[in-house]
Structure formats: C-alpha cells, structure tokens
Scaffold this active site. Structure first.
Site, PDB file in Angstrom:
ATOM      1  N   HIS A 105     -39.150  17.894   4.896  1.00  0.00           N
ATOM      2  CA  HIS A 105     -39.497  17.856   6.312  1.00  0.00           C
ATOM      3  C   HIS A 105     -38.424  17.180   7.162  1.00  0.00           C
ATOM      4  CE1 HIS A 105     -42.028  18.624   9.597  1.00  0.00           C
ATOM      5  NE2 HIS A 105     -43.196  18.432   9.025  1.00  0.00           N
ATOM      6  N   ARG A 106     -37.418  16.596   6.537  1.00  0.00           N
ATOM      7  CA  ARG A 106     -36.312  16.040   7.306  1.00  0.00           C
ATOM      8  C   ARG A 106     -35.438  17.138   7.892  1.00  0.00           C
ATOM      9  NH1 ARG A 106     -33.671  12.365   2.736  1.00  0.00           N
ATOM     10  NH2 ARG A 106     -33.932  14.388   1.699  1.00  0.00           N
TER      11      ARG A 106
END
Length: 472
Positions: free
Chosen positions: A445-446
């Site tokens: 999710h980064r």
C-alpha cells in the site's frame, strides 16, 4: 576484481551476468588485494543475499587433485538452490575441511588450496592444527519407544456357574425364542446361565452370552505417518526453510491490503484445450495474461525501494511459486509480455525441472517483478498470499565485481484459485452455468492503491475472458 578476491577465497560461484542492472559498488582489481600466500584458504561463498551458511552437497574433486582455473570443485546448497562453485586459481586441492553434508557459515574455511604438490603436506598440517569446521548438526535420534509387554498367558476366562436349569445335565430349560436365538447365534445353551424364573434361559441371557464370547475388536490401527517422517521428533529447518522463514517475517513488516476478483474462464478453458497438445500449460497462459495486463498498469509492476521512493520496473518478469522438497521457490518467466506462449511454456517446464533438481541460477529466481501463486490444481477455490521480500545479487567478471542490491519490494502477488462451474445470472435475468475462478491480490500500500489494483484486475479479467491476444 573477482568475488573471490573480496571473499579472500579461491572459489567463485557460477552466476549469470546481468550488465543492465545498475551497479552500486564497483571495485577494480588492485595489487593490494593479491593473495601472496601459496596455501590459500577456500571460504564458503555467499551465493544469495539471504544466505548465512551453506551445506556441502558434494565435492566434485578429491584431495590431491590438480585444479584448473574455472573448474567446478564443489557443489554447495544455498538457501535457494544447489550451485557449482568454481576455482579461480590453478593449484591442488590439498585438504578438505568440511566433508559432504557438512554445514559452514558464509566466510568460514571449507578447504585449503596448495599452489604446488610439495605444499600439500604443509596444507594438511595446517588444516589439522586449525579448529575443525562445522559439521552437519544432526538431530539427536529419537528414543526408541519400548513396546508395551503383553502377558504371554492371558487370564483364563471365568468358568460359567453351574447351570440351575439343567437339572443335573438331563434337560435345559429355555424359552422357545431363546432356543431359536441360540441357534441363530450359534450359542451352546448348556453354557448359558439363565436368569428367568427357576433359572430359565431367556433371550437376553443368550444375547449377553453371545456378546461376552465375541472376540474383542482389534484396536484401531495407528495412523501411519508419511514415508520418512518420524512422529514426535523435533526437526531443524533446512537451509531453504530457514530462508523462507526469515523472508516471510520480513515481508510482514510491509503495509499490505488485499483485493479479490471473480473471472469467467470459459474462453480461456476452450483455448487451453485447443493448444494443450502443443505443450502449452495453464501456468504459462495465466502468466502471459498477467504480463499483458501489467503492461497497461505499470504501477502494479513497480516496487518500493527504501520506504522513500519506488521504481517502475523496465521489465515484466513473472515469478511463479513452486513447491519443492523442503521448501518453496519462485522461478521467473522473464519478459513474459514479449515472449510467445509456446516459448513461455517450454521455458516454464525447463525452470520447474531445474527448480526440483535445485539447479536454478540466481537470475532465474530473484529477478521477479510480480508473483503468481496458483493452488487451483489442488481444488482450492481461494486463498491469500504473502508479499515476497526484496533481494540482492552479485555480478562477477574477470576485472570487476559488482554488488547489485535490488532493494525494491515486489509490489504485488496474486493468489489464483481453481476454475469452478458456477450458476450465474446474466444482466437480462437469465440463469446459466459458467466456469469462474477467484483471484486475490496482495499489494504494497506504500506504492499501490485500491483503485490501481481494481483497474488492473478489470484489465486482467478482460484479457482472460477474451484471450485472443494470448497466442500472438
């Protein structure tokens, strides 16, 4: 300069070259690195970024054998594969310090190399005086369980009491039904003690006697463990299992999320049936479809570098998880978007054969940019996968040694379930049967957000549901 110089060793592993990867460390051969000693220590090389120790699978050469530069001398088991290690010097294998099956930490001495035959004796003496190298740590044998002794002579069955209804053995008093039951159950009435009026034998007496005389049921057979498994023993991790354990723990530190999608596979199933005879595999079809979808969604093929930046990978290399004896490895189908399906299928079969023989080279398992894990062939309909960690590798040539640290975490991994016949409703309200499979993608999710993944899965579904582009 060679890797052997950096490691102060006479051996280098056989690695594939990858000159397109940016070199972060470059060292030119210098005279200050030259080893002047005529007897050289041969160290356990680092064959992967996660390797902390290696196991000697076999010595290709024996003590006293003459060695030529570039010749394979020993096979080492790393945490990923078995690799031939070559000598970088001419000389004689003077003394083997770690025998076959032995384990040694990376950088520790495993043998001595003498420059001339005259120095072999000196090398052997040096090996004898040095601390012994690590040997395979074998688990202590499990104590042999003592079988429970069974009395040789079982206690005799209690004798039947005197029959009160036998009148001295002249006549047996029993109800008609008890007599019929005794005949059916093959019970000798003379041995039955009656409990009815005046000692009369009734049906329940016959039933009780028959039950008492029936042989005791044999104890249930103990579950037979799989071949080679001794229940109750503690087994240390293999080198590969240890690496998998460390990598999975490392991966859990990455913030991930998961998105699932249902894809209809009737058209893909029909295509597979049509071209299966030409050697095409379903794994190759899924890899090709995934690669074509990634072309349109490069962010899903990207990877986080250091927590502060990410890279759009220039190649689409599909890694596919393969279960092998004692662990798991991910052979890589490189440039899967550009290779035709027939070549891709042949390449996949070659990689699987090499993986199971533990003969994969580093570039064949550590260059993936997106991973597939397929359990559909086991009847699994859906599951989640853990994101693979980043890797590093060495590149060696005659004049330079480069350390490539591929710090990028793969951006995503897709878990693929089996295609199942499913009753579905069409948009016009009609009911029909279609083959459908479930895919679940775990993403970093980064770098990747929900909309990115949803859009990628929509594209993948369109390619699979209309697979005409897979055979071009």
């Amino acid at each position: 300069m060679s890797m052997a110089h950096l490691l102060n060793t006479s051996f280098i592993p056989t690695l594939a070259r990858n000159p397109t990867t940016p070199a972060l460390i470059s060292c030119r051969r210098s005279s200050r690195f030259q080893v002047q000693a005529k007897i050289r220590e041969i160290f356990m090389p680092a064959l992967s970024s996660t390797m902390t120790e290696g196991k000697i699978v076999s010595w290709v050469k024996s003590e006293g054998d003459k060695l030529s530069k570039g010749e394979s001398v020993v096979v080492v088991e790393s945490d990923k594969a078995d690799m031939d290690v070559e000598t970088f010097y001419d000389g004689y294998l003077a003394s083997i310090m770690v025998e076959e099956g032995g384990v040694a930490p990376v950088g520790s001495a495993i043998a001595l190399l003498a420059e001339t035959q005259e120095e072999i004796a000196e090398a052997k003496a040096k090996a004898t005086s040095s601390p012994s190298s690590s040997s395979p740590s074998l688990p202590a044998p499990a104590p042999v369980s003592q079988e429970t002794k069974i009395p040789e002579n079982a206690a005799p069955a209690p004798k039947a009491a005197a029959h009160p209804a036998s009148e001295g053995g002249k006549r047996i008093v029993a109800s008609p039904y008890a007599k019929k039951l005794a005949k059916d159950l093959k019970v000798e009435l003379a041995r039955v003690v009656g409990t009815g009026p005046m000692g009369r034998i009734v049906a329940k007496d016959v039933e009780a006697f028959a039950a008492a005389q029936a042989p005791a049921p044999a104890p249930a057979a103990a579950s037979v463990p799989a071949a080679g498994i001794e229940l109750g023993t503690v087994v240390p991790f293999t080198t590969m299992q240890g690496a998998v354990s460390r990598n999975m723990i490392e991966s859990l530190s990455v913030p991930t999320f998961r998105v699932g999608y249902t894809i209809t596979t009737n058209a893909l199933d029909a295509l597979y049936k049509k071209i299966k005879s030409k050697g095409v595999t379903m794994t190759a079809l899924l890899a090709k479809a995934t690669a074509l979808a990634l072309v349109q969604h490069p962010v899903v093929n990207s990877g986080c570098r250091d927590g502060n930046s990410f890279v759009y990978n220039s190649s689409i290399n599909i890694a596919v998880a393969v279960a092998i004896d004692g662990g798991l490895i991910t052979p890589v189908l490189q440039d899967a978007d550009k290779v035709d399906i027939y070549t891709l299928s042949r390449k996949w079969k070659e990689l699987v054969d090499k993986a199971r023989a533990k003969q994969l080279q580093p570039h064949e398992y550590n260059t993936g940019t997106f991973t597939l894990s397929n359990l559909g062939m086991f009847g699994v309909d859906r599951f989640d996968a853990i994101l693979p960690p980043g890797t590093c590798m060495w590149y060696v040539d005659a004049y330079y040694v480069f350390l490539f640290w591929i710090q990028s975490q793969q951006g995503a991994i897709m878990a693929v379930g089996g295609s199942q016949p499913t009753v579905v409703a069409s948009k016009d309200g009609r009911i029909g049967m279609k083959n459908q499979l479930q895919v679940n993608v775990t993403a970093d999710h980064r770098v990747i957000y929900g909309a990115d993944l949803a859009s990628f899965l929509q594209t993948l579904a369109k390619i699979i549901e209309d697979p005409k582009d897979l055979t071009f």
